[in-house]
Scaffold this active site. Structure first.
Site, PDB file in Angstrom:
ATOM      1  N   ARG A  52       0.839  -1.212   0.000  1.00 13.38           N
ATOM      2  CA  ARG A  52       0.000   0.000   0.000  1.00 13.38           C
ATOM      3  C   ARG A  52       0.868   1.254   0.000  1.00 13.38           C
ATOM      4  O   ARG A  52       0.548   2.236  -0.672  1.00 13.38           O
ATOM      5  CB  ARG A  52      -0.955  -0.036   1.214  1.00 13.38           C
ATOM      6  N   LYS A 151      -2.754   6.734   1.144  1.00 11.70           N
ATOM      7  CA  LYS A 151      -2.625   7.032   2.578  1.00 11.70           C
ATOM      8  C   LYS A 151      -1.592   8.154   2.706  1.00 11.70           C
ATOM      9  O   LYS A 151      -0.401   7.918   2.921  1.00 11.70           O
ATOM     10  CB  LYS A 151      -2.210   5.778   3.350  1.00 11.70           C
ATOM     11  N   GLU A 184     -16.530   5.321   5.397  1.00 10.60           N
ATOM     12  CA  GLU A 184     -15.726   4.698   6.456  1.00 10.60           C
ATOM     13  C   GLU A 184     -15.764   5.610   7.670  1.00 10.60           C
ATOM     14  O   GLU A 184     -16.668   6.424   7.802  1.00 10.60           O
ATOM     15  CB  GLU A 184     -14.296   4.467   5.955  1.00 10.60           C
TER      16      GLU A 184
HETATM   17  N1  PMP Z   1      -9.520   4.217   7.089  1.00  4.71           N
HETATM   18  C1  PMP Z   1      -8.713   5.241   7.408  1.00  4.71           C
HETATM   19  C2  PMP Z   1      -9.101   6.617   7.001  1.00  4.71           C
HETATM   20  C3  PMP Z   1      -7.531   5.009   8.128  1.00  4.71           C
HETATM   21  O1  PMP Z   1      -6.726   6.019   8.441  1.00  4.71           O
HETATM   22  C4  PMP Z   1      -7.213   3.683   8.512  1.00  4.71           C
HETATM   23  C5  PMP Z   1      -5.949   3.399   9.260  1.00  4.71           C
HETATM   24  N2  PMP Z   1      -5.842   4.080  10.457  1.00  4.71           N
HETATM   25  C6  PMP Z   1      -8.110   2.664   8.181  1.00  4.71           C
HETATM   26  C7  PMP Z   1      -9.241   2.953   7.453  1.00  4.71           C
HETATM   27  C8  PMP Z   1      -7.828   1.242   8.574  1.00  4.71           C
HETATM   28  O2  PMP Z   1      -6.723   0.777   7.838  1.00  4.71           O
HETATM   29  P1  PMP Z   1      -5.816  -0.408   8.374  1.00  4.71           P
HETATM   30  O3  PMP Z   1      -6.705  -1.543   8.673  1.00  4.71           O
HETATM   31  O4  PMP Z   1      -4.885  -0.674   7.230  1.00  4.71           O
HETATM   32  O5  PMP Z   1      -5.109   0.089   9.578  1.00  4.71           O
END
Ligand code: PMP
Length: 285
Positions: A52, A151, A184
């Site tokens: 990622r 990200k 989300e």
């Molecule tokens: N959505 C957002 C906006 C995030 O910043 C994160 C991580 N903190 C997630 C979802 C979850 O991602 P992950 O499971 O890869 O930590």
């Protein structure tokens, strides 16, 4: 507190872990990051996090100045230097120093930063009684502007949304996309359960494709819980039997109230509890 931080090409004392005021990560939020977990000395899904990170870098024309192997070695060196077997790891790649203009071709030397810390996010009782959410008025950025799949270090969209939750006395917020559907949360992905079926917003709903989200989908398959990715509305969340969030830091955390609607029985539901237990087993395997 971390004692030693990876900065550039070496470990330095935390007090010396400083970057230039001309780094575009500071000036413009121009950088990328990952938030990872180390369990019993092993970084959970490191390959997926690096995939990622490299995808985010590609989308932003950012060249990571290390190979994946070097980042892996640096991550474990940082964990070791701080004596961590279980930790939260923040991996950042800044754009590097430029001038005050936006031209990224003038930015030389992207900098890799790795911080490993002990983790204390949510209390144990929140994993039973569940979190309260409100819907943020701040919408997720549309993918045509700034794709949420990247990200990046510009988290202002998330910060503003989350603060709406803080003001309302909630730990997290429900964030909608420009179609008005559920995307989300500010730092987590969302799942709901209805009539025994697990649902999460599809990846074209404007969200970060969480590593935990993918792991939970695998866990659900192992537990033979029917699962579907689809468009989810706020109404679907209100009338769900169970709701939970996923993220590297939070793992799997139940949600028991959304916009003052009690979800299910008002405590962590049976499917959420099963998935949390299976996820916690998986991360230590
Ligand atoms: N959505 C957002 C906006 C995030 O910043 C994160 C991580 N903190 C997630 C979802 C979850 O991602 P992950 O499971 O890869 O930590």
């Amino acid at each position: 507190m971390a004692d030693k931080v990876w900065l550039g090409d070496k470990l330095v004392e935390e007090a010396d872990a400083k970057i230039s005021v001309f780094d575009h990560c500071l000036l413009y939020g121009d950088g990328i990051f990952e938030g990872m977990r180390c369990y019993s000395g092993k970084v959970f899904r490191l390959k997926e996090h690096l995939d990622r990170l490299w995808d985010s870098a590609k989308a932003l024309h950012l060249e990571i100045p290390m190979t994946r192997e070097q980042v892996t070695d640096a991550t474990y060196a940082t964990l070791k230097a701080n004596g961590h077997d279980d930790a939260y790891i923040r991996l950042v790649v800044t754009r590097g120093c430029g001038n005050l203009g936006l031209d990224l071709d003038r930015c030389k030397n992207p900098t890799v930063i790795i911080i490993a810390q002990g983790l204390s996010l949510y209390s144990d009782d929140l994993y039973v009684k569940g979190m309260k959410l409100v819907t943020a008025s701040t919408l997720r950025m549309p993918s045509s502007s700034m794709n949420p799949r990247i990200k990046s270090c510009n988290y202002l969209n998330n910060i503003l949304a989350k603060y709406e939750g803080t003001i309302a006395g909630c730990e997290e917020v429900l964030i909608l996309n420009h179609q008005g559907n559920v995307a989300e949360c500010s730092g987590d992905n969302i799942f709901i359960v209805k009539k025994g079926v697990l649902y999460t917003p599809a990846t074209d709903s404007c969200l970060l494709e969480g590593i935990t989200r993918a792991a939970v989908i695998e866990v659900a398959a192992e537990l033979e819980i029917p699962f579907k990715e689809r468009t989810i509305t706020r109404h679907d969340v209100y009338i769900s039997d169970e709701c939970f969030l996923t993220g590297s830091a939070a793992e799997v955390i139940p949600v028991t109230s959304v916009d003052n609607r009690i979800i299910g029985s008002g405590v962590a539901g049976p499917i959420t509890t099963k998935i949390l237990a299976a996820y916690r087993k998986m991360v230590r395997q």
